[in-house]
Design an enzyme around this catalytic site. Structure first.
Site, PDB file in Angstrom:
ATOM      1  N   ASP A 152       0.846  -1.195   0.000  1.00  0.00           N
ATOM      2  CA  ASP A 152       0.000   0.000   0.000  1.00  0.00           C
ATOM      3  C   ASP A 152       0.886   1.252   0.000  1.00  0.00           C
ATOM      4  O   ASP A 152       1.699   1.455   0.895  1.00  0.00           O
ATOM      5  CB  ASP A 152      -0.887  -0.016   1.241  1.00  0.00           C
ATOM      6  CG  ASP A 152      -2.059   0.941   1.133  1.00  0.00           C
ATOM      7  OD1 ASP A 152      -1.940   1.953   0.414  1.00  0.00           O
ATOM      8  OD2 ASP A 152      -3.097   0.688   1.761  1.00  0.00           O
ATOM      9  N   SER A 201      -6.951   3.917  -1.641  1.00  0.00           N
ATOM     10  CA  SER A 201      -6.672   2.482  -1.618  1.00  0.00           C
ATOM     11  C   SER A 201      -7.899   1.636  -1.924  1.00  0.00           C
ATOM     12  O   SER A 201      -7.770   0.509  -2.411  1.00  0.00           O
ATOM     13  CB  SER A 201      -6.109   2.073  -0.252  1.00  0.00           C
ATOM     14  OG  SER A 201      -4.857   2.668  -0.034  1.00  0.00           O
ATOM     15  N   ASP A 260     -10.019  -2.903   6.438  1.00  0.00           N
ATOM     16  CA  ASP A 260      -9.584  -1.677   5.795  1.00  0.00           C
ATOM     17  C   ASP A 260      -9.627  -1.849   4.277  1.00  0.00           C
ATOM     18  O   ASP A 260      -9.865  -2.948   3.762  1.00  0.00           O
ATOM     19  CB  ASP A 260      -8.186  -1.301   6.280  1.00  0.00           C
ATOM     20  CG  ASP A 260      -7.852   0.163   6.048  1.00  0.00           C
ATOM     21  OD1 ASP A 260      -8.738   0.916   5.597  1.00  0.00           O
ATOM     22  OD2 ASP A 260      -6.706   0.561   6.316  1.00  0.00           O
ATOM     23  N   THR A 262      -7.820  -2.129   1.347  1.00  0.00           N
ATOM     24  CA  THR A 262      -7.253  -3.105   0.408  1.00  0.00           C
ATOM     25  C   THR A 262      -7.763  -4.518   0.642  1.00  0.00           C
ATOM     26  O   THR A 262      -8.261  -5.159  -0.301  1.00  0.00           O
ATOM     27  CB  THR A 262      -5.720  -3.049   0.440  1.00  0.00           C
ATOM     28  OG1 THR A 262      -5.293  -1.722   0.104  1.00  0.00           O
ATOM     29  CG2 THR A 262      -5.113  -4.033  -0.540  1.00  0.00           C
ATOM     30  N   HIS A 449      -1.131   2.672  -5.141  1.00  0.00           N
ATOM     31  CA  HIS A 449      -0.951   4.070  -5.529  1.00  0.00           C
ATOM     32  C   HIS A 449       0.412   4.509  -5.022  1.00  0.00           C
ATOM     33  O   HIS A 449       1.125   3.745  -4.363  1.00  0.00           O
ATOM     34  CB  HIS A 449      -2.058   4.952  -4.929  1.00  0.00           C
ATOM     35  CG  HIS A 449      -2.119   4.864  -3.433  1.00  0.00           C
ATOM     36  ND1 HIS A 449      -1.215   5.494  -2.604  1.00  0.00           N
ATOM     37  CD2 HIS A 449      -2.962   4.197  -2.609  1.00  0.00           C
ATOM     38  CE1 HIS A 449      -1.497   5.228  -1.350  1.00  0.00           C
ATOM     39  NE2 HIS A 449      -2.553   4.428  -1.315  1.00  0.00           N
ATOM     40  N   HIS A 555      -1.707  11.132  -1.101  1.00  0.00           N
ATOM     41  CA  HIS A 555      -1.326  10.309  -2.248  1.00  0.00           C
ATOM     42  C   HIS A 555      -0.918  11.176  -3.440  1.00  0.00           C
ATOM     43  O   HIS A 555      -1.359  12.315  -3.579  1.00  0.00           O
ATOM     44  CB  HIS A 555      -2.486   9.426  -2.689  1.00  0.00           C
ATOM     45  CG  HIS A 555      -2.959   8.476  -1.652  1.00  0.00           C
ATOM     46  ND1 HIS A 555      -4.088   7.695  -1.817  1.00  0.00           N
ATOM     47  CD2 HIS A 555      -2.469   8.155  -0.425  1.00  0.00           C
ATOM     48  CE1 HIS A 555      -4.268   6.950  -0.745  1.00  0.00           C
ATOM     49  NE2 HIS A 555      -3.292   7.224   0.121  1.00  0.00           N
TER      50      HIS A 555
END
Length: 598
Positions: A152, A201, A260, A262, A449, A555
């Site tokens: 991640d 994500s 979460d 992902t 990302h 990000h």
């Protein structure tokens, strides 16, 4: 010049005005500005240019503003949609929005598909057409197992930091590469969702899980116009597809809260990633219930009456898994004591995200660990997951996430992020060893990302300089002095005499001293609805370059790197959209979405 100007206008306007283009001709040069398209009152979901595996299930939705739902006509390759799909459409109108919906349908054969919609409303007749691509990809040599590693936020620079610290560099040449960098195939992956250049994500992982674009915060869905986070049209994900069509075992491993973004994107369908209580409960659904679930986040599985729970009810999701035959572990010791005949595992090792490698394995500060002083490593969880899932003769799909690379870069703590990148790489080495013995296993390593962290040079105060003047650039940079005397791949200390100078392209107001923080520290806090530099930190003040509404680094839209090895890895090369990761996995396994395992 004047004659040329008017001659240009006459020719170019005649040629382009009908196409909606604006023409400017000045001093002999012509520039074409494209007029912004008018938004259509018709929304078609899935979106234009969507790609499907033949037999992949999805919900089909048309929304039309200010229209009569009984006057929406939809054809699929010239055939009315209800006849094409063999299902009647449900139509409705709420306020000014008319809808036409057919759930749980599929395109059975590969080929091109054209959706045409005509709708009559207050503005008269509106039309819209979108086109889809349906594929049935099969690799020349099929894989039995797929292990997908997601770092991640693991940008190229995050990988390089890990390579420097873990492998070292001598006279400009790296002493070795990371395990992930030794995989046979490499591709560049683009990351945008369909609503924004910059992804989060949830929708980036959803692209890997479904082969379809999503919007920020969404997973396994296309976003409709309602506020309800659970009524959006769904798309079948990889866990559902491999279970339904092949009967494969499936697993999720993460150092984050297991509900979460992902890990959740591999199984869940919701417009809002924050609905983690729902995501925990939906993991019980047999359509996408993983056989192995290992990570943090027990607070979403424990009943409200339990201290630390974040549930709003007294449902005990852990007990529900136990009733289904799952062995539960809450510590590393319990995980490592898993009996060899176990085929279903649930492990939750923190109330929220697991502590990072540096705090969990090296510093072991009781204040930071908060009583969770027996957490497994990502290597422990990866090895146990592979051992458990590989018992299934039909193969397995496993997703392993190194989650806190992202979380620590948000906190502008590159040292903690880098140790977690190394931990992920050590887990990849475990998978590579399994694949070496089991030649039918595809390994894919990718980020979801990027972050805007970059290595400027090195930093040290050996000559008395401090702050920005102690950032060493070009020839003055030399080399960092990280040491790994026990040769375990993790530097003995995150704070050597000469360290890396890591700087950020997208940050809030903060203070920088370039030094490792013994305890996790946020760069900024909110005060009067504005992000300000954390007053508990020291160093030179750097004004933020992002909106003051966000107290963390954010990000970036940068492309990221994918590595792959094993059957089907040849698919991954060049520049690829993130949705293609799904199709590469499906191709490697040779999945047939029209098949249902009994």
């Amino acid at each position: 010049m004047r004659q040329h100007f008017f001659r240009c206008l006459k020719v170019k306007i005649t040629k382009f005005i009908a196409a909606g283009m604006v023409v400017t001709c000045l001093f002999g040069s012509v520039s074409l500005g494209f007029a912004a398209p008018q938004p259509s009152p018709i929304t078609i979901l899935p979106i234009d240019r969507a790609k499907f595996v033949s037999g992949q299930l999805f919900d089909f939705l048309i929304e039309v503003k200010d229209a009569d739902p009984d006057r929406i006509q939809v054809t699929v390759n010239g055939v009315t949609a209800d006849k094409y799909f063999g299902k009647g459409a449900a139509t409705d109108r709420e306020a000014s929005l008319a809808t036409y919906r057919i759930n749980n349908v599929a395109f059975k054969k590969p080929g091109k598909v054209e959706i045409a919609v005509k709708a009559t409303g207050t503005a008269g007749l509106s039309t819209r057409t979108v086109k889809y691509d349906v594929v049935n990809p099969v690799a020349p040599k099929r894989a039995k197992n797929v292990i997908l590693f997601v770092g991640d936020g693991m940008s190229l620079q995050a990988r390089q930091m890990a390579r420097i610290l873990s492998q070292g560099i001598t006279e400009g040449k790296y002493n070795d590469l990371l395990a992930m960098e030794k995989l046979s195939n490499t591709a560049i992956i683009t990351t945008s969702g369909y609503d924004s250049l910059v992804t989060d994500s949830a929708n980036s992982a959803s692209a890997y899980a479904t082969g379809h674009k999503a919007v920020v915060n969404a997973m396994g869905t296309y976003a409709n116009s309602t506020a309800d986070p659970f009524d959006d049209p769904n798309v079948e994900n990889i866990v559902e597809l491999v279970k339904r069509s092949r009967g494969m075992a499936t697993g999720l491993v993460s150092t984050a809260n297991i509900t979460d973004a992902t890990p959740a994107a591999m199984v869940a369908h919701t417009r809002k990633r924050a609905e983690q209580n729902f995501i925990a409960e939906t993991m019980l659904d047999p359509r996408h219930r993983p056989d192995v679930i290992l990570g943090g986040g027990s607070r979403h599985f424990l009943p409200l009456s339990t201290p630390g729970s974040k549930r709003t009810d007294n449902k005990n999701i852990i007990d529900e898994f136990k009733k289904l035959g799952y062995r539960f572990s809450g510590t590393k010791s319990e995980l490592l004591a898993t009996p060899p005949n176990t085929d279903k595992l649930l492990g939750l090792y923190q109330l929220d995200n697991m502590n990072v490698y540096l705090d969990r394995e090296m510093l072991k500060n009781p204040k930071v660990l908060g009583g969770f002083d027996d957490q497994p490593t990502l290597m422990d969880m990866t090895q146990t997951a592979i051992d458990t899932l590989s018992k299934n003769p039909k193969g397995f799909f496993l997703m392993v996430e190194g989650a806190s690379i992202d979380k620590q870069l948000h906190a502008m703590d590159w040292q903690r992020a880098t140790y977690d990148t190394i931990e992920l790489d050590k887990s990849i080495a475990i998978a590579k060893e399994f694949a070496r013995k089991n030649k039918d296993t595809l390994i894919v390593v990718v980020a979801d990302h990027a972050h805007g962290a970059s290595i400027t040079g090195t930093y040290h105060e050996l000559d008395g300089k401090k702050g920005r003047e102690a950032v060493r650039i070009y020839a003055n940079a030399g080399w960092p002095t990280f040491a790994d005397n026990d040769k375990d791949g993790f530097p003995d200390s995150p704070s050597p005499d000469i360290t890396l100078a890591v700087q950020y392209a997208n940050h809030p107001d903060y203070k920088e001293d370039y030094k490792f923080k013994a305890e996790p520290t946020v760069p900024a806090i909110m005060a009067n609805n504005k992000a300000i530099a954390n007053p508990q930190t020291s160093g030179e003040f750097y004004p933020g370059n992002i909106p003051s509404s966000d107290p963390s680094e954010v990000h970036s839209a940068d492309d990221i790197i994918l590595n792959a090895d094993g059957p089907g890895a040849d698919y991954f090369n060049g520049v690829m959209d993130n949705t293609e990761v799904f199709f590469g996995i499906v191709r490697a396994l040779g999945l047939d979405g029209n098949r249902n395992v009994k």
